[in-house]
Design an enzyme around this catalytic site. Structure first.
Site, PDB file in Angstrom:
ATOM      1  N   GLY A 131      43.348  42.708  28.623  1.00  0.00           N
ATOM      2  CA  GLY A 131      42.164  42.084  28.037  1.00  0.00           C
ATOM      3  C   GLY A 131      42.019  40.634  28.478  1.00  0.00           C
ATOM      4  O   GLY A 131      42.385  39.716  27.749  1.00  0.00           O
ATOM      5  N   SER A 133      39.060  39.549  31.069  1.00  0.00           N
ATOM      6  CA  SER A 133      37.651  39.222  31.319  1.00  0.00           C
ATOM      7  C   SER A 133      36.789  39.327  30.064  1.00  0.00           C
ATOM      8  O   SER A 133      37.001  40.185  29.204  1.00  0.00           O
ATOM      9  CB  SER A 133      37.085  40.176  32.372  1.00  0.00           C
ATOM     10  OG  SER A 133      37.854  40.112  33.539  1.00  0.00           O
ATOM     11  N   GLU A 248      50.662  41.755  39.526  1.00  0.00           N
ATOM     12  CA  GLU A 248      49.512  42.619  39.735  1.00  0.00           C
ATOM     13  C   GLU A 248      49.017  42.601  41.175  1.00  0.00           C
ATOM     14  O   GLU A 248      48.360  43.539  41.610  1.00  0.00           O
ATOM     15  CB  GLU A 248      48.387  42.144  38.792  1.00  0.00           C
ATOM     16  CG  GLU A 248      47.171  43.030  38.802  1.00  0.00           C
ATOM     17  CD  GLU A 248      46.072  42.542  37.863  1.00  0.00           C
ATOM     18  OE1 GLU A 248      46.380  41.826  36.891  1.00  0.00           O
ATOM     19  OE2 GLU A 248      44.919  42.883  38.119  1.00  0.00           O
ATOM     20  N   GLU A 366      37.078  35.592  46.788  1.00  0.00           N
ATOM     21  CA  GLU A 366      36.912  34.136  46.868  1.00  0.00           C
ATOM     22  C   GLU A 366      37.997  33.417  46.065  1.00  0.00           C
ATOM     23  O   GLU A 366      38.511  32.380  46.491  1.00  0.00           O
ATOM     24  CB  GLU A 366      35.510  33.744  46.368  1.00  0.00           C
ATOM     25  CG  GLU A 366      34.368  34.165  47.299  1.00  0.00           C
ATOM     26  CD  GLU A 366      34.104  35.681  47.306  1.00  0.00           C
ATOM     27  OE1 GLU A 366      34.514  36.387  46.346  1.00  0.00           O
ATOM     28  OE2 GLU A 366      33.494  36.166  48.283  1.00  0.00           O
TER      29      GLU A 366
HETATM   30  C1  LIG Z   1      37.066  48.209  38.843  1.00  0.00           C
HETATM   31  C2  LIG Z   1      37.315  46.982  38.039  1.00  0.00           C
HETATM   32  C3  LIG Z   1      38.295  46.978  37.078  1.00  0.00           C
HETATM   33  C4  LIG Z   1      38.528  45.856  36.292  1.00  0.00           C
HETATM   34  N1  LIG Z   1      39.477  45.920  35.307  1.00  0.00           N
HETATM   35  C5  LIG Z   1      39.676  44.840  34.518  1.00  0.00           C
HETATM   36  C6  LIG Z   1      40.605  44.905  33.437  1.00  0.00           C
HETATM   37  O1  LIG Z   1      41.262  45.929  33.226  1.00  0.00           O
HETATM   38  N2  LIG Z   1      40.751  43.832  32.640  1.00  0.00           N
HETATM   39  C7  LIG Z   1      40.048  42.686  32.845  1.00  0.00           C
HETATM   40  O2  LIG Z   1      40.254  41.739  32.111  1.00  0.00           O
HETATM   41  N3  LIG Z   1      39.141  42.593  33.851  1.00  0.00           N
HETATM   42  C8  LIG Z   1      38.944  43.645  34.689  1.00  0.00           C
HETATM   43  N4  LIG Z   1      38.021  43.564  35.708  1.00  0.00           N
HETATM   44  C9  LIG Z   1      37.209  42.357  35.839  1.00  0.00           C
HETATM   45  C10 LIG Z   1      37.551  41.481  37.028  1.00  0.00           C
HETATM   46  O3  LIG Z   1      38.738  40.782  36.799  1.00  0.00           O
HETATM   47  C11 LIG Z   1      36.343  40.562  37.243  1.00  0.00           C
HETATM   48  O4  LIG Z   1      35.310  41.364  37.740  1.00  0.00           O
HETATM   49  C12 LIG Z   1      36.615  39.423  38.173  1.00  0.00           C
HETATM   50  O5  LIG Z   1      37.528  38.516  37.628  1.00  0.00           O
HETATM   51  C13 LIG Z   1      35.327  38.699  38.560  1.00  0.00           C
HETATM   52  O6  LIG Z   1      34.589  38.312  37.446  1.00  0.00           O
HETATM   53  P1  LIG Z   1      33.024  38.683  37.337  1.00  0.00           P
HETATM   54  O7  LIG Z   1      32.881  40.120  37.579  1.00  0.00           O
HETATM   55  O8  LIG Z   1      32.529  38.112  36.078  1.00  0.00           O
HETATM   56  O9  LIG Z   1      32.343  37.959  38.579  1.00  0.00           O
HETATM   57  P2  LIG Z   1      31.904  36.425  38.695  1.00  0.00           P
HETATM   58  O10 LIG Z   1      33.015  35.551  38.264  1.00  0.00           O
HETATM   59  O11 LIG Z   1      30.581  36.234  38.067  1.00  0.00           O
HETATM   60  O12 LIG Z   1      31.791  36.282  40.277  1.00  0.00           O
HETATM   61  C14 LIG Z   1      30.715  36.838  41.051  1.00  0.00           C
HETATM   62  C15 LIG Z   1      30.906  36.384  42.491  1.00  0.00           C
HETATM   63  O13 LIG Z   1      30.884  34.962  42.566  1.00  0.00           O
HETATM   64  C16 LIG Z   1      32.060  34.473  43.166  1.00  0.00           C
HETATM   65  N5  LIG Z   1      32.470  33.214  42.541  1.00  0.00           N
HETATM   66  C17 LIG Z   1      32.668  32.939  41.234  1.00  0.00           C
HETATM   67  N6  LIG Z   1      33.085  31.681  41.057  1.00  0.00           N
HETATM   68  C18 LIG Z   1      33.182  31.138  42.299  1.00  0.00           C
HETATM   69  C19 LIG Z   1      33.603  29.867  42.790  1.00  0.00           C
HETATM   70  N7  LIG Z   1      34.028  28.886  41.982  1.00  0.00           N
HETATM   71  N8  LIG Z   1      33.592  29.683  44.125  1.00  0.00           N
HETATM   72  C20 LIG Z   1      33.173  30.676  44.967  1.00  0.00           C
HETATM   73  N9  LIG Z   1      32.772  31.886  44.558  1.00  0.00           N
HETATM   74  C21 LIG Z   1      32.783  32.107  43.242  1.00  0.00           C
HETATM   75  C22 LIG Z   1      33.100  35.546  42.899  1.00  0.00           C
HETATM   76  O14 LIG Z   1      34.174  35.468  43.820  1.00  0.00           O
HETATM   77  C23 LIG Z   1      32.274  36.790  43.058  1.00  0.00           C
HETATM   78  O15 LIG Z   1      32.150  37.096  44.408  1.00  0.00           O
HETATM   79  C24 LIG Z   1      37.766  44.676  36.509  1.00  0.00           C
HETATM   80  C25 LIG Z   1      36.797  44.664  37.501  1.00  0.00           C
HETATM   81  C26 LIG Z   1      36.557  45.793  38.256  1.00  0.00           C
HETATM   82  C27 LIG Z   1      35.488  45.742  39.299  1.00  0.00           C
END
Ligand SMILES: Cc1cc2nc3c(=O)[nH]c(=O)nc-3n(C[C@H](O)[C@H](O)[C@H](O)COP(=O)(O)OP(=O)(O)OC[C@H]3O[C@@H](n4cnc5c(N)ncnc54)[C@H](O)[C@@H]3O)c2cc1C
Lengths: 379, 234
Positions: A131, A133, A248, A366
């Site tokens: 837990g 995100s 991880e 990234e």
């Molecule tokens: C299949 C799958 C399983 C997952 N399982 C889990 C889970 O079990 N538990 C959990 O907690 N989370 C989980 N996640 C969530 C995952 O950790 C997040 O998707 C990830 O951390 C990115 O966050 P976001 O999706 O909000 O994207 P955002 O943070 O909104 O990012 C969108 C894009 O912008 C880029 N970006 C963001 N900030 C910057 C910056 N400062 N500089 C440059 N680029 C940037 C990112 O790299 C990305 O390309 C899962 C995700 C997926 C797809």
């Protein structure tokens, strides 16, 4: 990053025998299943298989025997997971508990938590989810807002997690929450181990673009958990989570989760492929061989008690790139229609669809490159 | 790293630096590196060759150091030696790039503080790491099989192919972050990037090794490939 040498991968005991025994065990116990479930197999749920694997001693291997574990060396576990992934075994149910929650409870948890959770994890029966995100905290994990307030009865949790893989079948969640009111960024965060059957928790499915139900939204509405749910030190959540991410990121799952496609490609190509196909197979083979060296070296470093954060990120970056590249290149060269029903076509379609997630889950591309850049002294 | 290898590397650095022809390298006895001690040689292993050639790849990429050490060895061992030269040169290209972006300012900031530059260099560093790992793993295999190129054929093909494939990204990013200065004769970058371009095609280009490795893998079959990889190391 300079002066790189491979860390010797040297598991104690007879690693070859461990491999042979496990292969024999898999030959007898791995369900035939659908070939598509062999790809991305650490997302394939099979409770019976997890239980059988636990009974055979292949889950919770590194945990001490007094908690039901096998007291084995981390590199012995590495050999085992490598084999499970290469065989495409359905390890999704217990995967997260075995890989990170168990070791984290052992490292930071109280004696009560260890006795309560570790034996179930080692049996392959107790499943965990991560837990981290939240809707407002993705890449920027320090923006976590879910709060836990200490009261006379215990911790009161309010807020929401999202993208939580396996929350719908897990027994526990290891959650990063804000325990200090008014705290900001990475200060004031703690880890809580939450039993998911506690009243006030609502788990809603999120269907992914492949049509699968793997991840979820998890809502906490005045959820009360005991004082003993705190893992490790209050306020040290950020540090503990960072350690967890090291576990991880560097494992063989970062380059072996699409292995079924390479196997199917080679089998479909036959022993004397045409030059274009031979070239592709050769290039993919060179890449997995190299990735395996990097991943083993990183695992050995981790096992020696070091913190190879940058190396782990290199494995994830290169592994993700390889696994996203492979289905595209296979599609570019083999003659299959989207809807064809043979193994190769079905694996290809499944991995083309799954592959965008590889460079998102476990830290985005990234973010991972940013960690590497820090290792280079640029940030 | 062993004490003997440390000393060997110190000697290599001292002798290679500033050498304009192969004579001082010969005089320092590098031709004896792989000759057994009983025969009056240094008694080194491939790990030593790898270490020395990585230094040669940085300091004297145009001198025939590998030829001197390998004498009349099989061409596959020359391919293996080239992987070490390439790993060294790539490490140097990365080091020069980091140094440069930590010094050069534009828009009032160091180039290295721009995220686009950081991300490019991270990509490059991954490639360099991969080649360093390939060189090290190949050396371990060659030493495990007494430097028999037939017993290390898989590793030679995989490592040379991986190194070849890294050349494009490594040279491109290194030159990109350097700007025009890196395109001058005076600046040191071309001293490693031009050799990298040359080595990509030497002792087997991508197509050559990909064909060999691809056919070998196909012959093993999907499952057989995995069994072979694990049987060959760890
Ligand atoms: C299949 C799958 C399983 C997952 N399982 C889990 C889970 O079990 N538990 C959990 O907690 N989370 C989980 N996640 C969530 C995952 O950790 C997040 O998707 C990830 O951390 C990115 O966050 P976001 O999706 O909000 O994207 P955002 O943070 O909104 O990012 C969108 C894009 O912008 C880029 N970006 C963001 N900030 C910057 C910056 N400062 N500089 C440059 N680029 C940037 C990112 O790299 C990305 O390309 C899962 C995700 C997926 C797809």
């Amino acid at each position: 990053m300079q002066g790189f040498a491979l860390y010797p991968f040297d598991p104690p005991g007879d690693a070859a025998a461990l491999r042979t025994d496990l292969r024999a065990w898999l030959a007898a116990n791995q369900p035939a299943g659908d070939v598509v479930a062999r790809a991305n197999c650490w997302a394939s749920f099979d409770a019976n298989f997890s239980r059988a694997l636990g009974a055979a001693g292949y889950v919770g291997m590194t945990l001490p025997t007094r908690y039901g574990g096998g007291d084995r060396h981390p590199l012995e576990r590495y050999v085992v997971i490598e084999e499970l992934l290469a065989a495409g075994a359905p390890v999704g149910a217990h995967w997260i508990a075995d890989r990170q929650t168990g070791p984290l409870i052992l490292r930071y948890g109280s004696e009560e938590q260890r006795q309560r959770y570790l034996p179930g994890i080692a049996r392959g029966e107790l499943y965990a989810c991560i837990g981290l995100s939240e809707p407002g905290a993705g890449s920027d994990l320090a923006a976590v807002r879910t709060s836990a307030r200490e009261t006379a009865e215990g911790w009161r949790i309010n807020g929401q997690k999202i993208w939580t893989t396996g929350a719908h079948f897990s027994h526990i969640m290891l959650a990063l929450v804000r325990t200090e009111e008014g705290s900001e960024r990475n200060a004031g965060l703690s880890q809580l181990l939450i039993d998911l059957d506690t009243p006030g928790i609502t788990i809603r499915p999120i269907i992914d673009m492949a049509g699968h139900h793997d991840f979820n939204e998890v809502f906490f509405d005045d959820v009360l958990v005991p004082h003993g749910a705190l893992v490790g030190e209050r306020g040290q959540g950020w540090k503990q989570v960072t350690a967890e991410l090291g576990l991880e990121r560097s494992g063989p799952e970062r380059y072996l989760s699409s292995h079924a496609l390479l196997v199917a490609l080679i089998d479909a190509a036959g022993p004397a492929p045409d030059p274009a196909l031979a070239t592709l197979i050769g290039e993919l083979t060179a890449e997995i061989w190299t990735l395996r060296q990097l991943s083993m070296s990183t695992a050995a470093k981790l096992a020696a008690g070091e913190d190879p954060m940058v190396e782990a990120s290199v494995v994830k970056e290169l592994g993700n790139a390889f696994e996203q590249d492979m289905p595209r290149r296979v599609q570019a060269i083999i003659d299959r229609d989207w809807d064809d029903g043979d193994d190769l076509a079905r694996l290809l379609r499944a991995l083309l669809i799954a592959s965008p997630s590889f460079s998102l889950r476990g830290g985005t591309r990234e973010v991972i490159r940013g960690i590497i850049a820090r290792g280079l002294g640029l940030r | 790293m062993s004490a003997a290898r440390d000393m060997l590397c110190d000697t290599a650095r001292a002798v290679f630096t500033g050498a304009s022809d192969i004579a001082p390298v010969e005089e320092a006895g590098f031709a004896l590196l792989l000759i057994p001690e009983a025969e009056g040689g240094f008694g080194g292993d491939w790990g030593d060759v790898d270490a020395v050639l990585q230094i040669a790849g940085v300091t004297v990429p145009d001198l025939p150091v590998a030829e001197l050490i390998l004498a009349d060895a099989d061409d596959r061992l020359r391919a293996a030696a080239t992987v070490s030269l390439m790993a060294g040169a790539m490490g140097q290209a990365l080091a020069l790039s980091i140094e440069h972006v930590n010094m050069r300012q534009q828009f009032g900031r160091l180039l290295g503080k721009f995220q686009a530059v950081q991300q490019s260099l991270a990509v490059m560093a991954c490639e360099v790491r991969a080649v360093e790992a390939a060189a090290a793993a190949l050396a371990a295999r060659l030493d495990a099989v007494g430097r028999d190129p037939s017993a290390a054929d898989f590793e030679i093909a995989a490592a040379k192919l991986r190194a070849n494939r890294a050349v494009g990204v490594v040279t491109a990013v290194a030159h990109q972050v350097h700007g025009a200065i890196g395109f001058t004769e005076e600046y040191d970058l071309h001293r490693v990037t031009i050799p990298l371009m040359r080595w990509r095609g030497a002792h087997g280009n991508d197509a050559h090794w990909a064909q060999i490795l691809g056919r070998q893998a196909a012959g093993l079959g999907g499952r057989g490939l995995w069994e072979a990889i694990t049987a060959r190391g760890a």
